[in-house]
Motif scaffolding. Structure first.
Motif, PDB file in Angstrom:
ATOM      1  N   PRO A 176       0.824  -1.216   0.000  1.00 22.46           N
ATOM      2  CA  PRO A 176       0.000   0.000   0.000  1.00 22.46           C
ATOM      3  C   PRO A 176       0.858   1.266   0.000  1.00 22.46           C
ATOM      4  O   PRO A 176       1.979   1.274   0.499  1.00 22.46           O
ATOM      5  N   ALA A 181      -2.566   5.478   1.514  1.00 24.85           N
ATOM      6  CA  ALA A 181      -3.548   4.450   1.874  1.00 24.85           C
ATOM      7  C   ALA A 181      -3.389   4.029   3.326  1.00 24.85           C
ATOM      8  O   ALA A 181      -4.373   3.807   4.035  1.00 24.85           O
ATOM      9  N   VAL A 194      -6.285  -2.530  -1.881  1.00 24.75           N
ATOM     10  CA  VAL A 194      -4.937  -1.985  -1.710  1.00 24.75           C
ATOM     11  C   VAL A 194      -4.140  -2.808  -0.704  1.00 24.75           C
ATOM     12  O   VAL A 194      -2.922  -2.975  -0.843  1.00 24.75           O
TER      13      VAL A 194
END
Length: 230
Positions: free
Chosen positions: A196, A200, A220
């Motif tokens: 990620p 995120a 993600v």
């Protein structure tokens, strides 16, 4: 870290119980009752995963068998209302698994399958079971592919994740992908960890349980499994 809202630092969509979503406020009450501080960041629950790729006699992938081992908090909540013999508890848990899987059908059982980067449709789960293992609820089910895929002719990849990242689903540390069928020789599965972005990670760390679900977040943080067969 205490067993409670967030048992593991690594370790989304609320979990299903008796076919209904567990309300966020009830999960919070459970955490407080357990003596742990409520954690705002995602994820709020976790599942240990094991995967088996099923092939037919022609060497085509026809299904994915999954084993889910739920976190202790969810397991404790489920078992509170179950009594009787181990056999009767197993029957009750399998009935519960059937209800949960009916709900998960709308979300493709949290399973995404791709062949040459094209998403593959999934069939309906009909084979499943559940029981208690070392104090945790275990569930096994088989997700069929709508169309078999040849892993020698196409790049085959799958991922298992909650789209909202409310629950984190990861393979057991050090685990390997197994294969079952008549033509499994030369098949190998590579588990690719998530990567990620910083943005995120920060988003997951600041999301409250009651925030509007972000259905892109789970992808993600999902592991990807690449399958190849010679």
């Amino acid at each position: 870290m205490n067993i409670g809202c967030n048992v593991r630092a690594r370790r989304g969509k609320p979990l299903f119980i008796a076919g209904k979503l567990v309300p966020a406020f009830f999960t919070l009450l459970l955490c407080l009752a357990a003596g742990s501080s409520p954690v705002r960041a995602h994820p709020h629950g976790w599942i240990d995963l094991r995967s088996t790729v099923i092939l037919d006699a022609a060497g085509h992938i026809t299904a994915l068998e999954q084993e889910w081992l739920f976190d202790p908090l969810y397991s404790t909540f489920v078992m509170e209302d179950l009594s009787g013999t181990a056999e009767s508890q197993r029957d009750a848990l399998t009935t519960l698994a059937g209800s949960n899987l009916q709900e998960l059908r709308s979300y493709n059982y949290f399973t995404e399958v791709r062949a040459d980067d094209v998403k593959i449709d999934l069939g309906e789960v009909s084979e499943y079971e559940s029981e208690l293992r070392n104090g945790r609820v275990w569930m096994r089910f088989v997700v069929p592919l709508a169309t078999p895929v040849s892993p020698t002719l196409k790049t085959f990849e799958f991922a298992v994740f909650d789209p909202t990242y409310y629950t984190e689903i990861l393979h057991l540390e050090g685990d390997i992908i197994t294969f079952r069928g008549d033509a499994t020789g030369g098949c190998f599965g590579r588990i690719m960890p998530p990567n990620p972005t910083t943005e995120a990670i920060l988003l997951a760390q600041t999301m409250d349980r009651d925030a509007t679900p972000d259905t892109t977040l789970g992808s993600v943080f999902a592991e990807r499994v690449e399958v190849s067969c010679k």
